[in-house]
Design a protein around this motif. Structure first.
Motif, mmCIF file in Angstrom:
data_model
loop_
_atom_site.group_PDB
_atom_site.id
_atom_site.type_symbol
_atom_site.label_atom_id
_atom_site.label_comp_id
_atom_site.label_asym_id
_atom_site.label_seq_id
_atom_site.Cartn_x
_atom_site.Cartn_y
_atom_site.Cartn_z
ATOM 1 N N VAL A 196 0.841 -1.187 0.000
ATOM 2 C CA VAL A 196 0.000 0.000 0.000
ATOM 3 C C VAL A 196 0.880 1.242 0.000
ATOM 4 O O VAL A 196 1.945 1.273 0.629
ATOM 5 C CB VAL A 196 -0.950 0.011 1.227
ATOM 6 N N ARG A 197 0.456 2.245 -0.719
ATOM 7 C CA ARG A 197 1.189 3.511 -0.740
ATOM 8 C C ARG A 197 0.794 4.340 0.471
ATOM 9 O O ARG A 197 -0.391 4.524 0.745
ATOM 10 C CB ARG A 197 0.907 4.277 -2.022
ATOM 11 N N VAL A 198 1.791 4.848 1.196
ATOM 12 C CA VAL A 198 1.525 5.627 2.403
ATOM 13 C C VAL A 198 2.047 7.052 2.297
ATOM 14 O O VAL A 198 1.803 7.883 3.172
ATOM 15 C CB VAL A 198 2.143 4.963 3.648
ATOM 16 N N HIS A 199 2.752 7.344 1.230
ATOM 17 C CA HIS A 199 3.368 8.661 1.065
ATOM 18 C C HIS A 199 3.712 8.810 -0.411
ATOM 19 O O HIS A 199 3.802 7.809 -1.134
ATOM 20 C CB HIS A 199 4.632 8.755 1.937
ATOM 21 N N LYS A 200 3.895 10.032 -0.868
ATOM 22 C CA LYS A 200 4.258 10.215 -2.276
ATOM 23 C C LYS A 200 5.597 9.563 -2.603
ATOM 24 O O LYS A 200 5.897 9.277 -3.761
ATOM 25 C CB LYS A 200 4.300 11.701 -2.630
ATOM 26 N N ARG A 201 6.374 9.257 -1.565
ATOM 27 C CA ARG A 201 7.686 8.646 -1.781
ATOM 28 C C ARG A 201 7.738 7.168 -1.425
ATOM 29 O O ARG A 201 8.721 6.504 -1.737
ATOM 30 C CB ARG A 201 8.765 9.387 -0.969
ATOM 31 N N HIS A 202 6.717 6.629 -0.754
ATOM 32 C CA HIS A 202 6.847 5.284 -0.203
ATOM 33 C C HIS A 202 5.646 4.374 -0.481
ATOM 34 O O HIS A 202 4.498 4.776 -0.295
ATOM 35 C CB HIS A 202 7.054 5.341 1.315
ATOM 36 N N ILE A 203 5.944 3.151 -0.861
ATOM 37 C CA ILE A 203 5.004 2.030 -0.867
ATOM 38 C C ILE A 203 5.575 1.000 0.095
ATOM 39 O O ILE A 203 6.772 0.707 0.056
ATOM 40 C CB ILE A 203 4.862 1.415 -2.268
ATOM 41 N N ILE A 204 4.732 0.455 0.966
ATOM 42 C CA ILE A 204 5.231 -0.483 1.977
ATOM 43 C C ILE A 204 4.518 -1.831 1.882
ATOM 44 O O ILE A 204 3.399 -1.923 1.384
ATOM 45 C CB ILE A 204 5.071 0.082 3.400
ATOM 46 N N SER A 205 5.183 -2.860 2.376
ATOM 47 C CA SER A 205 4.572 -4.172 2.517
ATOM 48 C C SER A 205 3.810 -4.212 3.838
ATOM 49 O O SER A 205 4.396 -3.998 4.906
ATOM 50 C CB SER A 205 5.651 -5.263 2.516
ATOM 51 N N ILE A 206 2.517 -4.451 3.777
ATOM 52 C CA ILE A 206 1.705 -4.475 4.993
ATOM 53 C C ILE A 206 2.211 -5.548 5.952
ATOM 54 O O ILE A 206 2.240 -5.364 7.166
ATOM 55 C CB ILE A 206 0.219 -4.719 4.641
ATOM 56 N N ASP A 207 2.664 -6.650 5.412
ATOM 57 C CA ASP A 207 3.137 -7.761 6.229
ATOM 58 C C ASP A 207 4.416 -7.424 7.002
ATOM 59 O O ASP A 207 4.724 -8.064 8.012
ATOM 60 C CB ASP A 207 3.382 -8.973 5.335
ATOM 61 N N LYS A 208 5.151 -6.402 6.535
ATOM 62 C CA LYS A 208 6.436 -6.062 7.165
ATOM 63 C C LYS A 208 6.303 -4.909 8.160
ATOM 64 O O LYS A 208 7.310 -4.405 8.668
ATOM 65 C CB LYS A 208 7.466 -5.695 6.094
ATOM 66 N N GLU A 210 5.948 -3.239 11.624
ATOM 67 C CA GLU A 210 6.186 -3.624 13.022
ATOM 68 C C GLU A 210 5.251 -2.877 13.962
ATOM 69 O O GLU A 210 4.679 -3.456 14.874
ATOM 70 C CB GLU A 210 7.643 -3.362 13.403
ATOM 71 N N ASN A 211 5.085 -1.576 13.750
ATOM 72 C CA ASN A 211 4.113 -0.821 14.542
ATOM 73 C C ASN A 211 3.760 0.479 13.855
ATOM 74 O O ASN A 211 4.474 0.946 12.960
ATOM 75 C CB ASN A 211 4.619 -0.577 15.982
ATOM 76 N N ILE A 212 2.639 1.036 14.280
ATOM 77 C CA ILE A 212 2.135 2.303 13.742
ATOM 78 C C ILE A 212 1.954 3.253 14.908
ATOM 79 O O ILE A 212 1.282 2.919 15.889
ATOM 80 C CB ILE A 212 0.783 2.102 13.018
ATOM 81 N N SER A 213 2.547 4.442 14.820
ATOM 82 C CA SER A 213 2.483 5.393 15.921
ATOM 83 C C SER A 213 2.477 6.813 15.401
ATOM 84 O O SER A 213 3.383 7.219 14.668
ATOM 85 C CB SER A 213 3.693 5.187 16.855
ATOM 86 N N ARG A 214 1.405 7.558 15.774
ATOM 87 C CA ARG A 214 1.325 8.978 15.424
ATOM 88 C C ARG A 214 1.545 9.213 13.931
ATOM 89 O O ARG A 214 2.362 10.028 13.523
ATOM 90 C CB ARG A 214 2.341 9.778 16.242
ATOM 91 N N ASN A 215 0.799 8.478 13.135
ATOM 92 C CA ASN A 215 0.859 8.622 11.682
ATOM 93 C C ASN A 215 2.245 8.339 11.116
ATOM 94 O O ASN A 215 2.656 8.905 10.098
ATOM 95 C CB ASN A 215 0.382 10.014 11.245
ATOM 96 N N ARG A 216 2.938 7.449 11.787
ATOM 97 C CA ARG A 216 4.218 6.967 11.299
ATOM 98 C C ARG A 216 4.223 5.441 11.360
ATOM 99 O O ARG A 216 3.599 4.846 12.225
ATOM 100 C CB ARG A 216 5.383 7.523 12.126
ATOM 101 N N THR A 221 13.566 -4.128 9.516
ATOM 102 C CA THR A 221 14.911 -3.874 8.976
ATOM 103 C C THR A 221 15.212 -2.400 8.735
ATOM 104 O O THR A 221 16.318 -2.065 8.341
ATOM 105 C CB THR A 221 15.198 -4.650 7.664
ATOM 106 N N LYS A 222 14.251 -1.517 8.947
ATOM 107 C CA LYS A 222 14.510 -0.094 8.759
ATOM 108 C C LYS A 222 14.410 0.616 10.109
ATOM 109 O O LYS A 222 13.399 0.492 10.806
ATOM 110 C CB LYS A 222 13.525 0.534 7.770
ATOM 111 N N GLU A 223 15.440 1.345 10.457
ATOM 112 C CA GLU A 223 15.474 2.003 11.758
ATOM 113 C C GLU A 223 14.535 3.202 11.818
ATOM 114 O O GLU A 223 13.878 3.434 12.824
ATOM 115 C CB GLU A 223 16.909 2.451 12.078
ATOM 116 N N GLU A 224 14.484 3.969 10.736
ATOM 117 C CA GLU A 224 13.678 5.180 10.749
ATOM 118 C C GLU A 224 12.205 4.861 10.470
ATOM 119 O O GLU A 224 11.873 3.874 9.811
ATOM 120 C CB GLU A 224 14.191 6.190 9.722
ATOM 121 N N PHE A 225 11.329 5.727 11.007
ATOM 122 C CA PHE A 225 9.900 5.611 10.735
ATOM 123 C C PHE A 225 9.594 6.206 9.362
ATOM 124 O O PHE A 225 10.304 7.084 8.860
ATOM 125 C CB PHE A 225 9.088 6.370 11.796
#
Length: 245
Positions: A196-208, A210-216, A221-225
């Motif tokens: 699913v696309r979540v930003h004009k720059r990002h598409i993410i795998s829903i299965d991957k 880990e958590n959702i917090s404050r619209n992030r 495997t990725k440290e940054e939100f």
């Protein structure tokens, strides 16, 4: 199989928007546009119309009243600039209720509900300017430098737009694959595969996720939100969060 639909709206610009959105679905066939419900009557009664995109506030007759009194009732998605009629719209079993101006993502979500209404429309058949995936395909090939690389979808964590390229971040790989492409090319084709696309720059795998917090979103495997963009927020929460609460 194509599904025949018509658009009824007295605003020419609104008709143009819906017509453009419909064109992205290869098995939605637009057979007519009308600026008045009464002008659409003959088409509805004499042709096999599967779906109406129907405005509510129109000069000659209210769209809901018009639909309630049709002797033959196709499926309907109401479109309007006012939210006051939402409850009434769902009382008469509308597929969805779109408040103008609505994004393609919101329109996509409405059309996707057709499956739950008994009209089979595989998401994987939605068009892409680059490629489409069939129902069983679990990989993609991408060009990177001088090679065509096969990537298993289960290994993809994030697709990230980077200038004229897309970075494909993979599980257990520190270095992303860089391919000359537009992130838009992957958006609809990968949707049915759990992305699913979540930003004009990002598409993410829903299965991957880990958590959702404050619209992030925090991904494996990725440290940054990753920020959930304002225009993608409603669609993301409806698709990923709300239905699982």
């Amino acid at each position: 199989m194509n599904y025949k639909c018509i658009v009824i709206d007295d605003e020419a610009l609104a008709v143009d928007v819906v017509e453009d959105y419909i064109s992205k679905f290869p098995n939605l066939e637009l057979i007519g546009t009308f600026d008045s419900p009464l002008k659409a009557m003959n088409t509805i009664l004499t042709q096999s119309v599967d779906l109406l995109f129907l405005d509510i506030n129109m000069p000659d007759i209210n769209g809901i009243s018009f639909y309630e009194n049709l002797p033959v009732k196709p499926k309907v998605i109401f479109t309007t600039a006012y939210s006051d009629f939402a409850v009434k719209g769902f009382e008469i079993n509308a597929i969805d209720y779109l408040v103008k101006p609505f994004s393609f993502e919101r329109f996509f979500m409405a059309v996707n509900k057709l499956m739950a209404a008994g009209i089979n429309m595989p998401i994987s058949q939605i068009s892409s300017s680059n490629f489409t995936l069939n129902d069983s395909q679990d990989y993609i090939f991408v060009k990177s430098e001088y090679s065509s690389i096969k990537i298993n979808l289960k290994d993809i964590v994030v697709l990230e737009s980077y200038k004229d390229y897309v970075k494909i971040h993979l599980l257990n790989e520190s270095k992303p694959i860089l391919t000359l492409s537009s992130i838009k090319h992957y958006e609809t084709s990968l949707f049915s595969k759990g992305f699913v696309r979540v930003h004009k720059r990002h598409i993410i795998s829903i299965d991957k996720i880990e958590n959702i917090s404050r619209n992030r979103v925090k991904m494996k495997t990725k440290e940054e939100f990753i920020i959930i963009g304002a225009s993608y927020k409603e669609f993301f929460y409806e698709l990923v969060v709300n239905k699982n609460l």
